[in-house]
Design a protein around this motif. Structure first.
Motif, mmCIF file in Angstrom:
data_model
loop_
_atom_site.group_PDB
_atom_site.id
_atom_site.type_symbol
_atom_site.label_atom_id
_atom_site.label_comp_id
_atom_site.label_asym_id
_atom_site.label_seq_id
_atom_site.Cartn_x
_atom_site.Cartn_y
_atom_site.Cartn_z
ATOM 1 N N ALA A 181 29.647 -36.210 77.218
ATOM 2 C CA ALA A 181 28.467 -36.455 76.965
ATOM 3 C C ALA A 181 27.830 -36.905 78.519
ATOM 4 O O ALA A 181 26.197 -36.286 79.062
ATOM 5 C CB ALA A 181 28.321 -37.980 76.697
ATOM 6 N N ASP A 182 28.796 -36.809 78.993
ATOM 7 C CA ASP A 182 28.648 -36.726 80.900
ATOM 8 C C ASP A 182 28.247 -35.124 81.162
ATOM 9 O O ASP A 182 27.135 -35.232 81.941
ATOM 10 C CB ASP A 182 29.787 -37.016 81.789
ATOM 11 C CG ASP A 182 29.130 -37.386 83.135
ATOM 12 O OD1 ASP A 182 28.810 -38.729 83.052
ATOM 13 O OD2 ASP A 182 29.528 -36.437 84.278
ATOM 14 N N LEU A 183 28.732 -34.195 80.848
ATOM 15 C CA LEU A 183 28.317 -33.165 80.891
ATOM 16 C C LEU A 183 27.246 -32.499 80.271
ATOM 17 O O LEU A 183 26.229 -32.438 80.985
ATOM 18 C CB LEU A 183 29.631 -32.040 79.950
ATOM 19 C CG LEU A 183 30.649 -31.664 80.915
ATOM 20 C CD1 LEU A 183 31.439 -30.996 79.977
ATOM 21 C CD2 LEU A 183 30.625 -31.398 82.271
ATOM 22 N N PHE A 184 26.672 -32.763 79.178
ATOM 23 C CA PHE A 184 25.474 -32.901 78.644
ATOM 24 C C PHE A 184 24.306 -33.335 79.405
ATOM 25 O O PHE A 184 22.801 -33.278 79.784
ATOM 26 C CB PHE A 184 25.259 -33.648 77.265
ATOM 27 C CG PHE A 184 25.832 -32.353 76.414
ATOM 28 C CD1 PHE A 184 24.958 -31.290 75.384
ATOM 29 C CD2 PHE A 184 26.659 -32.646 74.935
ATOM 30 C CE1 PHE A 184 26.193 -30.503 75.189
ATOM 31 C CE2 PHE A 184 27.691 -31.847 74.142
ATOM 32 C CZ PHE A 184 26.616 -30.550 74.251
ATOM 33 N N LEU A 185 24.284 -34.605 79.552
ATOM 34 C CA LEU A 185 24.336 -35.812 81.049
ATOM 35 C C LEU A 185 24.051 -35.004 82.040
ATOM 36 O O LEU A 185 23.195 -36.139 82.958
ATOM 37 C CB LEU A 185 24.009 -37.426 81.019
ATOM 38 C CG LEU A 185 23.896 -37.599 79.257
ATOM 39 C CD1 LEU A 185 24.238 -39.281 78.814
ATOM 40 C CD2 LEU A 185 22.768 -37.938 78.738
ATOM 41 N N ALA A 186 24.487 -34.533 82.466
ATOM 42 C CA ALA A 186 24.261 -33.256 83.931
ATOM 43 C C ALA A 186 25.209 -34.754 85.105
ATOM 44 O O ALA A 186 24.558 -34.928 85.669
ATOM 45 C CB ALA A 186 23.264 -33.340 84.307
ATOM 46 N N GLY A 187 26.208 -35.534 84.847
ATOM 47 C CA GLY A 187 26.825 -36.190 85.161
ATOM 48 C C GLY A 187 26.327 -37.760 85.614
ATOM 49 O O GLY A 187 26.159 -38.882 86.299
ATOM 50 N N ASP A 188 25.107 -37.953 85.157
ATOM 51 C CA ASP A 188 24.566 -38.883 84.597
ATOM 52 C C ASP A 188 24.736 -39.762 82.890
ATOM 53 O O ASP A 188 24.032 -40.909 83.126
ATOM 54 C CB ASP A 188 22.893 -39.192 84.798
ATOM 55 C CG ASP A 188 22.332 -40.629 84.658
ATOM 56 O OD1 ASP A 188 22.915 -41.078 85.607
ATOM 57 O OD2 ASP A 188 21.262 -40.667 84.588
ATOM 58 N N GLY A 189 26.613 -39.961 82.872
ATOM 59 C CA GLY A 189 26.606 -40.553 81.065
ATOM 60 C C GLY A 189 27.743 -41.308 81.760
ATOM 61 O O GLY A 189 27.573 -42.584 81.566
ATOM 62 N N TYR A 190 28.725 -41.187 81.413
ATOM 63 C CA TYR A 190 29.985 -41.704 82.007
ATOM 64 C C TYR A 190 30.987 -41.450 82.692
ATOM 65 O O TYR A 190 31.011 -40.252 82.625
ATOM 66 C CB TYR A 190 30.436 -42.022 80.839
ATOM 67 C CG TYR A 190 30.265 -41.883 79.375
ATOM 68 C CD1 TYR A 190 29.807 -43.835 79.273
ATOM 69 C CD2 TYR A 190 29.023 -41.019 78.868
ATOM 70 C CE1 TYR A 190 29.001 -43.754 78.030
ATOM 71 C CE2 TYR A 190 27.967 -41.766 77.502
ATOM 72 C CZ TYR A 190 28.163 -43.254 77.131
ATOM 73 O OH TYR A 190 27.655 -43.702 76.208
ATOM 74 N N ARG A 191 31.707 -42.642 82.994
ATOM 75 C CA ARG A 191 32.911 -41.989 83.993
ATOM 76 C C ARG A 191 33.983 -43.141 83.219
ATOM 77 O O ARG A 191 34.429 -44.232 83.399
ATOM 78 C CB ARG A 191 32.647 -43.123 85.587
ATOM 79 C CG ARG A 191 33.793 -42.312 86.579
ATOM 80 C CD ARG A 191 33.833 -43.197 88.217
ATOM 81 N NE ARG A 191 34.163 -43.813 88.391
ATOM 82 C CZ ARG A 191 32.926 -45.132 88.280
ATOM 83 N NH1 ARG A 191 31.596 -44.896 88.025
ATOM 84 N NH2 ARG A 191 33.353 -46.644 88.326
ATOM 85 N N VAL A 192 35.126 -41.787 82.865
ATOM 86 C CA VAL A 192 36.088 -42.122 82.359
ATOM 87 C C VAL A 192 37.170 -42.444 83.722
ATOM 88 O O VAL A 192 37.317 -41.818 84.225
ATOM 89 C CB VAL A 192 36.719 -41.231 80.939
ATOM 90 C CG1 VAL A 192 37.735 -42.057 80.819
ATOM 91 C CG2 VAL A 192 35.584 -41.597 80.304
ATOM 92 N N GLU A 193 38.190 -43.802 83.155
ATOM 93 C CA GLU A 193 39.161 -43.984 84.186
ATOM 94 C C GLU A 193 40.221 -44.776 83.123
ATOM 95 O O GLU A 193 39.881 -45.084 81.616
ATOM 96 C CB GLU A 193 38.722 -45.657 85.171
ATOM 97 C CG GLU A 193 37.983 -45.078 85.940
ATOM 98 C CD GLU A 193 37.167 -46.663 86.692
ATOM 99 O OE1 GLU A 193 37.710 -47.244 87.023
ATOM 100 O OE2 GLU A 193 36.558 -46.335 87.806
ATOM 101 N N VAL A 194 41.022 -45.028 82.918
ATOM 102 C CA VAL A 194 42.595 -45.300 82.527
ATOM 103 C C VAL A 194 43.212 -46.124 83.179
ATOM 104 O O VAL A 194 43.561 -45.474 85.043
ATOM 105 C CB VAL A 194 43.399 -43.226 82.859
ATOM 106 C CG1 VAL A 194 44.557 -44.301 81.757
ATOM 107 C CG2 VAL A 194 42.997 -42.762 81.670
ATOM 108 N N GLY A 195 43.502 -47.002 82.748
ATOM 109 C CA GLY A 195 44.461 -48.093 83.760
ATOM 110 C C GLY A 195 46.043 -48.566 83.317
ATOM 111 O O GLY A 195 45.373 -48.822 81.762
ATOM 112 N N ALA A 196 46.480 -49.156 83.939
ATOM 113 C CA ALA A 196 48.128 -49.170 82.997
ATOM 114 C C ALA A 196 48.697 -50.644 83.861
ATOM 115 O O ALA A 196 48.374 -50.699 84.676
ATOM 116 C CB ALA A 196 49.096 -48.804 82.941
ATOM 117 N N LEU A 197 49.343 -51.411 83.105
ATOM 118 C CA LEU A 197 49.886 -52.925 84.208
ATOM 119 C C LEU A 197 51.044 -52.308 85.968
ATOM 120 O O LEU A 197 50.060 -52.839 86.443
ATOM 121 C CB LEU A 197 50.937 -53.158 83.372
ATOM 122 C CG LEU A 197 50.456 -54.457 82.253
ATOM 123 C CD1 LEU A 197 51.663 -55.211 81.796
ATOM 124 C CD2 LEU A 197 49.410 -55.601 83.064
#
Length: 320
Positions: free
Chosen positions: A28-44
């Motif tokens: 979705a972020d690609l379709f929105l040219a970088g104005d959509g989502y930023r995904v991060e991954v977290g753990a303990l």
């Protein structure tokens, strides 16, 4: 401005629970040219975290995550029981949920939301294999094992594994409209519309997978072509067997006689058509292979003790 999506994982998590939604949001972020989502991954703990299949991902430490979060999503996995002991991960989820616009889980990630108290007095779903345990363990959660995903307030829960893709697509549709969600689904080559109220269960899941490859192909043909000639003579000819031998082998390997399997497959197709289209009953009956509205009504009532029209109305009420 990009929406921040934080996916919480743990050792032994289900990779698809993370990767499926992550790819939906990043596409979705690609379709929105970088104005959509930023995904991060977290753990303990910061660093590499191994999924159940041995693949590792790099995660930030959840305790060091600060600032607002748009979507906090908790993955599931076979090691979930271990994550509920001690309360450290549930505590991190509780803290982060306070900074999130919405919170979600995939599969048995719902247990962590429940452990954090986020599902109290809410309707929620999880993988059908874990639903009874979720209900037993958390009496204040209204567990519904049937839907693919459920939205209750700002808390979303989804069923097993790939239903996380359906959940993420629904979120994209909510945030940016159905046209973008459709484009993302096409880009990922996934089903364009599986609404949350659609059942986790289907005819193929209710029958055994045949040992014989020709019968597996025939089973797939039946499910994909409900309006075709699916009589025993036609199916036996397609399988290259006599009718008697075909009926015996099919029943032995699937657990259902051919006629009963065909009827259940057609009924399942009719149910999906009622849920995702506005077709009149005559069209639903024809496209599902049931022929007439009268046959559609009889078969629907036999399988679900409800009329087709009532099912459509209840489904739409649940969706809304």
């Amino acid at each position: 401005m990009q929406r921040r999506v934080l996916i919480a994982v743990f050792p032994g998590f289900q990779l698809l629970d993370m990767a499926g939604p992550a790819d939906v949001f990043s596409t979705a972020d690609l379709f929105l040219a970088g104005d959509g989502y930023r995904v991060e991954v977290g753990a303990l703990r910061a660093g590499p975290v191994a999924a159940h299949n041995g693949i590792t991902v790099n995660a930030a430490a959840l305790g060091e995550v600060t600032g607002p979060i748009d979507t906090l999503l908790v993955a599931g996995g076979l090691s979930m029981p271990e994550q509920l002991t001690g309360g450290e991960l549930a505590g991190a989820v509780t803290r982060l949920a306070g900074a999130a616009r919405r919170v979600a889980s995939v599969c048995n990630g719902a247990f962590l939301l429940a452990e954090a108290g986020l599902l109290d007095h809410r309707r929620a779903t999880t993988h059908w294999l874990a639903a009874d345990e979720l209900s037993r363990r958390y009496e204040h959660v209204e567990v519904d094992a049937d839907p693919l995903y459920i939205e209750d307030g700002n808390v979303w829960t989804s069923a097993g594994v790939l239903s996380g893709v359906d959940l993420a697509l629904a979120m994209v549709a909510r945030d940016h409209g159905h046209d973008l969600a459709r484009d993302v689904a096409r880009g990922l080559v996934v089903y364009l519309h599986r609404p949350g109220g659609q059942s986790q269960f289907s005819t193929p899941m209710g029958a055994m997978t045949p040992r014989s490859e020709p019968l597996r192909e025939l089973q797939a043909y039946i499910d994909a072509n409900p309006a075709a000639d699916l009589s025993v003579p036609a199916l036996a000819a397609r399988a290259g067997m006599s009718e008697r031998h075909f009926s015996r082998v099919f029943t032995e390997q699937t657990g259902l006689p051919p006629g009963r399997y065909v009827e259940r497959s057609r009924a399942d197709t009719a149910r999906r058509l009622l849920e995702v289209t506005g077709h009149p009953l005559a069209t639903v009956a024809r496209e599902s292979g049931l022929g007439t509205p009268e046959t559609l009504y009889r078969v629907f009532h036999r399988h679900w003790r409800i009329s087709p029209g009532d099912h459509r109305r209840r489904f739409r009420a649940k969706e809304s």
